[in-house]
Write a protein that holds these residues in place. Sequence first.
Motif, PDB file in Angstrom:
ATOM      1  N   ALA A  64     -33.886   8.025  26.753  1.00  0.00           N
ATOM      2  CA  ALA A  64     -32.502   7.322  26.475  1.00  0.00           C
ATOM      3  C   ALA A  64     -32.348   6.320  25.525  1.00  0.00           C
ATOM      4  O   ALA A  64     -31.462   6.064  24.969  1.00  0.00           O
ATOM      5  N   ILE A  65     -33.259   5.403  25.654  1.00  0.00           N
ATOM      6  CA  ILE A  65     -33.300   4.171  24.572  1.00  0.00           C
ATOM      7  C   ILE A  65     -33.306   4.684  23.224  1.00  0.00           C
ATOM      8  O   ILE A  65     -32.735   4.137  22.387  1.00  0.00           O
ATOM      9  N   ALA A  66     -34.248   5.678  22.914  1.00  0.00           N
ATOM     10  CA  ALA A  66     -34.216   6.194  21.524  1.00  0.00           C
ATOM     11  C   ALA A  66     -32.765   6.850  21.215  1.00  0.00           C
ATOM     12  O   ALA A  66     -32.397   6.520  19.981  1.00  0.00           O
ATOM     13  N   GLN A  67     -32.243   7.461  21.937  1.00  0.00           N
ATOM     14  CA  GLN A  67     -30.784   8.097  21.728  1.00  0.00           C
ATOM     15  C   GLN A  67     -29.812   6.977  21.431  1.00  0.00           C
ATOM     16  O   GLN A  67     -29.064   7.195  20.604  1.00  0.00           O
ATOM     17  N   VAL A  68     -29.994   6.114  22.238  1.00  0.00           N
ATOM     18  CA  VAL A  68     -29.009   4.842  22.226  1.00  0.00           C
ATOM     19  C   VAL A  68     -29.115   4.278  20.945  1.00  0.00           C
ATOM     20  O   VAL A  68     -28.302   3.870  20.129  1.00  0.00           O
ATOM     21  N   ALA A  77     -30.507  -0.461  14.984  1.00  0.00           N
ATOM     22  CA  ALA A  77     -31.244   0.471  15.981  1.00  0.00           C
ATOM     23  C   ALA A  77     -31.498  -0.616  17.228  1.00  0.00           C
ATOM     24  O   ALA A  77     -31.356  -0.065  18.238  1.00  0.00           O
ATOM     25  N   VAL A  78     -32.176  -1.470  16.821  1.00  0.00           N
ATOM     26  CA  VAL A  78     -33.061  -2.381  17.739  1.00  0.00           C
ATOM     27  C   VAL A  78     -31.758  -3.248  18.529  1.00  0.00           C
ATOM     28  O   VAL A  78     -32.041  -3.181  19.905  1.00  0.00           O
ATOM     29  N   GLY A  79     -31.002  -3.436  17.907  1.00  0.00           N
ATOM     30  CA  GLY A  79     -29.709  -4.046  18.852  1.00  0.00           C
ATOM     31  C   GLY A  79     -29.291  -3.186  19.724  1.00  0.00           C
ATOM     32  O   GLY A  79     -29.157  -3.669  20.859  1.00  0.00           O
ATOM     33  N   ALA A  80     -28.970  -2.064  19.364  1.00  0.00           N
ATOM     34  CA  ALA A  80     -28.559  -1.029  20.136  1.00  0.00           C
ATOM     35  C   ALA A  80     -29.358  -0.697  21.649  1.00  0.00           C
ATOM     36  O   ALA A  80     -29.120  -0.713  22.529  1.00  0.00           O
ATOM     37  N   ALA A  81     -30.669  -0.441  21.241  1.00  0.00           N
ATOM     38  CA  ALA A  81     -31.753  -0.346  22.060  1.00  0.00           C
ATOM     39  C   ALA A  81     -31.787  -1.317  23.179  1.00  0.00           C
ATOM     40  O   ALA A  81     -31.901  -1.330  24.172  1.00  0.00           O
ATOM     41  N   MET A  82     -31.502  -2.750  22.646  1.00  0.00           N
ATOM     42  CA  MET A  82     -31.604  -3.871  23.377  1.00  0.00           C
ATOM     43  C   MET A  82     -30.583  -3.801  24.334  1.00  0.00           C
ATOM     44  O   MET A  82     -30.805  -4.400  25.549  1.00  0.00           O
ATOM     45  N   ILE A  83     -29.412  -3.845  24.023  1.00  0.00           N
ATOM     46  CA  ILE A  83     -28.370  -3.686  24.752  1.00  0.00           C
ATOM     47  C   ILE A  83     -28.357  -2.604  25.957  1.00  0.00           C
ATOM     48  O   ILE A  83     -28.015  -2.902  27.004  1.00  0.00           O
ATOM     49  N   ALA A  84     -28.921  -1.420  25.471  1.00  0.00           N
ATOM     50  CA  ALA A  84     -29.335  -0.482  26.511  1.00  0.00           C
ATOM     51  C   ALA A  84     -30.504  -0.871  27.592  1.00  0.00           C
ATOM     52  O   ALA A  84     -30.186  -0.822  28.712  1.00  0.00           O
ATOM     53  N   VAL A 141     -28.420   9.777  33.066  1.00  0.00           N
ATOM     54  CA  VAL A 141     -26.950   9.924  32.733  1.00  0.00           C
ATOM     55  C   VAL A 141     -26.826   9.220  31.357  1.00  0.00           C
ATOM     56  O   VAL A 141     -25.932   9.652  30.567  1.00  0.00           O
ATOM     57  N   LEU A 142     -27.366   7.867  31.144  1.00  0.00           N
ATOM     58  CA  LEU A 142     -27.296   7.220  29.832  1.00  0.00           C
ATOM     59  C   LEU A 142     -27.790   8.143  28.848  1.00  0.00           C
ATOM     60  O   LEU A 142     -27.286   8.188  27.575  1.00  0.00           O
ATOM     61  N   PHE A 143     -28.900   9.093  28.903  1.00  0.00           N
ATOM     62  CA  PHE A 143     -29.534   9.941  27.877  1.00  0.00           C
ATOM     63  C   PHE A 143     -28.373  10.933  27.588  1.00  0.00           C
ATOM     64  O   PHE A 143     -27.983  11.087  26.510  1.00  0.00           O
ATOM     65  N   VAL A 144     -27.929  11.640  28.576  1.00  0.00           N
ATOM     66  CA  VAL A 144     -26.713  12.647  27.982  1.00  0.00           C
ATOM     67  C   VAL A 144     -25.636  12.088  27.582  1.00  0.00           C
ATOM     68  O   VAL A 144     -24.876  12.872  26.286  1.00  0.00           O
ATOM     69  N   LEU A 145     -24.960  10.880  27.980  1.00  0.00           N
ATOM     70  CA  LEU A 145     -23.993  10.074  27.148  1.00  0.00           C
ATOM     71  C   LEU A 145     -24.293   9.832  25.799  1.00  0.00           C
ATOM     72  O   LEU A 145     -23.357  10.364  24.862  1.00  0.00           O
ATOM     73  N   ALA A 146     -25.370   9.214  25.670  1.00  0.00           N
ATOM     74  CA  ALA A 146     -25.969   8.748  24.148  1.00  0.00           C
ATOM     75  C   ALA A 146     -26.027  10.092  23.298  1.00  0.00           C
ATOM     76  O   ALA A 146     -25.440  10.061  22.346  1.00  0.00           O
ATOM     77  N   ALA A 147     -26.572  11.080  23.854  1.00  0.00           N
ATOM     78  CA  ALA A 147     -26.803  12.344  22.945  1.00  0.00           C
ATOM     79  C   ALA A 147     -25.625  12.990  22.578  1.00  0.00           C
ATOM     80  O   ALA A 147     -25.362  13.439  21.596  1.00  0.00           O
ATOM     81  N   THR A 148     -24.509  13.238  23.672  1.00  0.00           N
ATOM     82  CA  THR A 148     -23.301  13.855  23.371  1.00  0.00           C
ATOM     83  C   THR A 148     -22.430  12.859  22.575  1.00  0.00           C
ATOM     84  O   THR A 148     -21.507  13.348  21.866  1.00  0.00           O
ATOM     85  N   ALA A 149     -22.519  11.503  22.681  1.00  0.00           N
ATOM     86  CA  ALA A 149     -21.875  10.423  21.968  1.00  0.00           C
ATOM     87  C   ALA A 149     -22.185  10.896  20.541  1.00  0.00           C
ATOM     88  O   ALA A 149     -21.342  10.669  19.507  1.00  0.00           O
ATOM     89  N   SER A 150     -23.542  11.092  20.143  1.00  0.00           N
ATOM     90  CA  SER A 150     -23.766  11.119  18.813  1.00  0.00           C
ATOM     91  C   SER A 150     -23.150  12.404  18.270  1.00  0.00           C
ATOM     92  O   SER A 150     -22.794  12.580  16.989  1.00  0.00           O
TER      93      SER A 150
END
Lengths: 254, 307
Positions: free
Chosen positions: A42-46, A70-77, A98-107
């Motif tokens: 999840a974190i990597a995807q975000v 990348a680190v900023g987005a990961a830290m927010i997550a 849920v966070l994982f699928v949302l991030a993956a599909t958002a991309s």
Amino acid sequence: MTGEFNVNIVMPALLAGMLVLSTHVPLGRRVLERGIIFIDLAIAQVAGVGVILADGVGWEAHGWEVQVVAVGAAMIAALGLNLTEKWWPDIQEALIGVLFVLAATASVLLLADNPHGGEHLKDLLVGQILWVDYPQLIPVAIAYALLLACWFGLGTRVPTIGFYLVFAVAITASVQLVGIYLVFSSLILPALATRKLPKRWQLPAAWTIGLLAYLTGIGLSMVFDYPTGAVIVWAMAMLAIAGAWVLPGLLRKA
Amino acid sequence: MTYQTMLKLCSAMVLLASAHAQAVVQVFACEPEWAALAGEIGGSNIKATSATTALQDPHYIQARPSLIAGVRKADLLICSGSGLEDGWLPLLLRKGGNSNIQPGQAGYLMASQYVNRLEIPAVLDRAQGDLHAQGNPHIQTDPRNIALVARVVAERLQQLDPGHAASYREGLAAFEDKWNAAIATWQREAAPLRGKRVVLHHKSWAYLESWLGLEEAATLEAKPGVPPSAAHLNELLVQLKAAPAALIIRAPYQDPKPSEWLTKQTGIPNAALPFTVGGSAEATDLYSLFDATIRILLDTMEPASDR
């Protein structure tokens, strides 16, 4: 093996593996304790979504700027997950999924308009351990030294939020070096193999299993010319099984 | 023959073999068609290996130790270029640390620089998809391009291995004779295909189209490298109903599902063309590659009964 083999081909890969293990083995034990094993995905995807977004709004990020985003987005997550663990601890693992699928599909959705961002996402998530070279290792080594100093300096007093933030930084760096499969394996497999051992043996044994796995995997990949990352994952799984079987007896006698 | 002479003969053969192995020019090709071409010209004076097979998408590859080892010992690197290998070749060259095959050296050959490239975008707009700024890199689908690259390969081999220069010149002359004759045959056979409309999975066939006079009716991917949206597929169906096409074409490494879906919707047949050497059971060298390509096109668009 075809012809003479230069150790320099695989030396950076081995060092990258050792760096990843240094932080991922202690973090992995916490991940396993909390039962949130998909948090790395999840974190990597975000982190990836963050980079695509930055690219999408026209900020042509290169080099260190990409890393900051990348680190900023990961830290927010990570901060978000820290809150959800406080509020709904019983469904934390589901929320991570849920966070994982949302991030993956958002991309996927973001990339529909900007396929060039896809190259960024690939660079970010599908690092290949064999392509690593020495200069890439230096910033990661510095960052990991700081993380480890925080982690072990605070000892058991690392608060939950500290765990999530350290995790976000460690994962963002490691997926780019060795790819998500190796990150997942390095987190989970050594921790799984050593969880039944006496407390003081757990960390050293887990690090040893990890290191042996990277050595074996890289060696086999050189001999049989298989993609290196995938061979290491299998070597680590086999060694983890063997370790979980043999080590408890050995160490009890010791 | 006495035991002694046998022994001498054997050791002489071993020595010869190892001396020969030393002298061989190592060719590292990014795609199988260039390894095959180097083999046609260099014969036994070279040893060619390819980083990818016909069943791999040359845009992306998995890192294996032999790739780095191959780059390290290479004397000549042959790739399509024009951005096709941008995802991995720069990394591989950096890791390989072989100064003979860095850009600008005689050992660095980007084949697409030596042909007339198609589809060079007038404006590079990132909203247009995964476009290659330097034009379409899939040049090997037109055999006339392969003839142009053959000359450059022969030049470079002569430059890198002057001891065998005569042999490379002869190799090129023999190849050109045979190849030009083959092109004439293929063009004769493919004459009925002129003006046929084809649907492409990905924009990989621009050179084949321009060679055989095929007409590009549509592409499944609205933007190269981006999966089709519902709106695009709908538009495609409407368009093909109004102006049907004769065939849907894809490369062997591309997912057959989209083209099969389109076949079900429209009744237009689909086919995987070999795309490069090794792309189908028949396509074992450059000649059979085009034999097979033309045969599949004829079989699917011009059934034997109509011919």
